[in-house]
Design a protein around this motif. Sequence first.
Motif, PDB file in Angstrom:
ATOM      1  N   TYR A  90      -6.300  -1.620   8.747  1.00 24.82           N
ATOM      2  CA  TYR A  90      -6.075  -3.027   9.090  1.00 24.82           C
ATOM      3  C   TYR A  90      -4.758  -3.210   9.840  1.00 24.82           C
ATOM      4  O   TYR A  90      -4.675  -3.981  10.814  1.00 24.82           O
ATOM      5  CB  TYR A  90      -6.081  -3.873   7.819  1.00 24.82           C
ATOM      6  N   GLU A 130     -13.456   1.921   8.594  1.00 26.71           N
ATOM      7  CA  GLU A 130     -13.934   1.892   7.220  1.00 26.71           C
ATOM      8  C   GLU A 130     -14.987   2.972   6.982  1.00 26.71           C
ATOM      9  O   GLU A 130     -14.963   3.654   5.957  1.00 26.71           O
ATOM     10  CB  GLU A 130     -14.535   0.514   6.887  1.00 26.71           C
ATOM     11  N   VAL A 187      -9.301   3.876  -6.398  1.00 28.82           N
ATOM     12  CA  VAL A 187      -9.297   2.557  -5.758  1.00 28.82           C
ATOM     13  C   VAL A 187      -8.017   2.379  -4.942  1.00 28.82           C
ATOM     14  O   VAL A 187      -8.043   1.892  -3.802  1.00 28.82           O
ATOM     15  CB  VAL A 187      -9.422   1.438  -6.808  1.00 28.82           C
ATOM     16  N   ILE A 188      -6.876   2.793  -5.517  1.00 24.11           N
ATOM     17  CA  ILE A 188      -5.608   2.673  -4.801  1.00 24.11           C
ATOM     18  C   ILE A 188      -5.625   3.531  -3.535  1.00 24.11           C
ATOM     19  O   ILE A 188      -5.165   3.099  -2.463  1.00 24.11           O
ATOM     20  CB  ILE A 188      -4.440   3.089  -5.719  1.00 24.11           C
ATOM     21  N   SER A 236      -8.239   4.335  -1.794  1.00 29.81           N
ATOM     22  CA  SER A 236      -9.130   3.674  -0.836  1.00 29.81           C
ATOM     23  C   SER A 236      -8.426   2.500  -0.159  1.00 29.81           C
ATOM     24  O   SER A 236      -8.547   2.298   1.053  1.00 29.81           O
ATOM     25  CB  SER A 236     -10.385   3.174  -1.550  1.00 29.81           C
ATOM     26  N   LEU A 237      -7.699   1.719  -0.955  1.00 33.50           N
ATOM     27  CA  LEU A 237      -6.975   0.581  -0.393  1.00 33.50           C
ATOM     28  C   LEU A 237      -5.882   1.050   0.567  1.00 33.50           C
ATOM     29  O   LEU A 237      -5.583   0.359   1.551  1.00 33.50           O
ATOM     30  CB  LEU A 237      -6.363  -0.251  -1.525  1.00 33.50           C
ATOM     31  N   ILE A 294       0.829  -1.206   0.000  1.00 33.33           N
ATOM     32  CA  ILE A 294       0.000   0.000   0.000  1.00 33.33           C
ATOM     33  C   ILE A 294       0.863   1.256   0.000  1.00 33.33           C
ATOM     34  O   ILE A 294       0.483   2.288  -0.564  1.00 33.33           O
ATOM     35  CB  ILE A 294      -0.989   0.019   1.187  1.00 33.33           C
ATOM     36  N   VAL A 347     -17.592  -1.538   0.000  1.00 35.21           N
ATOM     37  CA  VAL A 347     -16.969  -2.277   1.106  1.00 35.21           C
ATOM     38  C   VAL A 347     -17.878  -2.287   2.325  1.00 35.21           C
ATOM     39  O   VAL A 347     -18.077  -3.325   2.972  1.00 35.21           O
ATOM     40  CB  VAL A 347     -15.597  -1.664   1.459  1.00 35.21           C
ATOM     41  N   LEU A 358      -7.743   1.786   3.810  1.00 35.61           N
ATOM     42  CA  LEU A 358      -8.184   0.539   4.428  1.00 35.61           C
ATOM     43  C   LEU A 358      -7.000  -0.290   4.921  1.00 35.61           C
ATOM     44  O   LEU A 358      -7.082  -0.942   5.969  1.00 35.61           O
ATOM     45  CB  LEU A 358      -9.006  -0.274   3.427  1.00 35.61           C
ATOM     46  N   GLY A 359      -5.909  -0.268   4.161  1.00 40.59           N
ATOM     47  CA  GLY A 359      -4.721  -1.005   4.572  1.00 40.59           C
ATOM     48  C   GLY A 359      -4.158  -0.497   5.888  1.00 40.59           C
ATOM     49  O   GLY A 359      -3.794  -1.288   6.766  1.00 40.59           O
TER      50      GLY A 359
END
Length: 310
Positions: free
Chosen positions: A251, A196, A240-241, A243-244, A10, A49, A247-248
Amino acid sequence: MFSLLIGLVIGFGLPVQTAINSRLRNIVDSPMRSSMISFSIGTIFLALVLLITMQGLIVPIATFAQQPWWIWIGGILGVVYLTGNIVLFPHLGAAQTVIMPVVGQLIMSMLIDNFGWFGLPRHTLTLVRVVGGIVVLFGVVLVVFTNSSAGTLKTAETRHASLVLPWQIAGICTGMLSAAQTAINGHLGTVLQSPEKAAFISFLVGTVALLLIVAIYEHGIHIRPAFSTHNPWWIWLGGVIGSLFVLGNAYLVPEIGTGLTVVIVLFGMISGGLVIDSLGWLGARRIKVKAIQLVGILILVCGVVLIKLF
């Protein structure tokens, strides 16, 4: 090991996102339109998501009355950060567009920790952390200013250091806003008991703000050129990147802790920036990376370790 790999991936993806959005900017002829498209795609992705994980999209009305006003402005700061990166990219190159905001992020994170801003616990600024900040700045100097290279474009507009400096300062400022956004979203995630959902709200606020800005300032939302079949398919992946990335981080922090998360993600970010510069990926200008710059990166990472882990 799997968590460390996620952090590297990420982190690597963030300069990739910047390069993609910079290409999108050239297509739609506006950094604001590029940011609007990226935020919109990120918002849709995060909404999916939340729906898939059965968390829902609604925030209780009482939350708006009970919480401070600044808890909702993370998306605005994200708009400034993302748009700023798009504007900086052609002037500074991928590596500097990553590194200069990193300096701002470290400065702001140390201030937030020391004063307990945005509802976060206070962590007094110690001598070790000050030394870490100095080490980071020294590493940045090696990476950015060694032999007048540092990934800047050798154009007539950016040939002289005096003309590049304002862009570098702007990069530091956008990094400071990014750190503030992270703190705000972290507090919002605690309030909502869902990182999220906090990320979704941040992206949603940013999308609405950009829609209004583009509609008013640019007299309408003109993004038809982005849908041309002549454009590469990957121009739509920036949101999208992003967002990831959010989210990454959400996590990783519970899994390996904030300090190690920052260090691993930062290493991935800087590595990604240098790879894009050296190989000329995604339409970026190809810029040779020197050995002394790699030494500077190692010194920079050591400084981050001192700041974040001690």
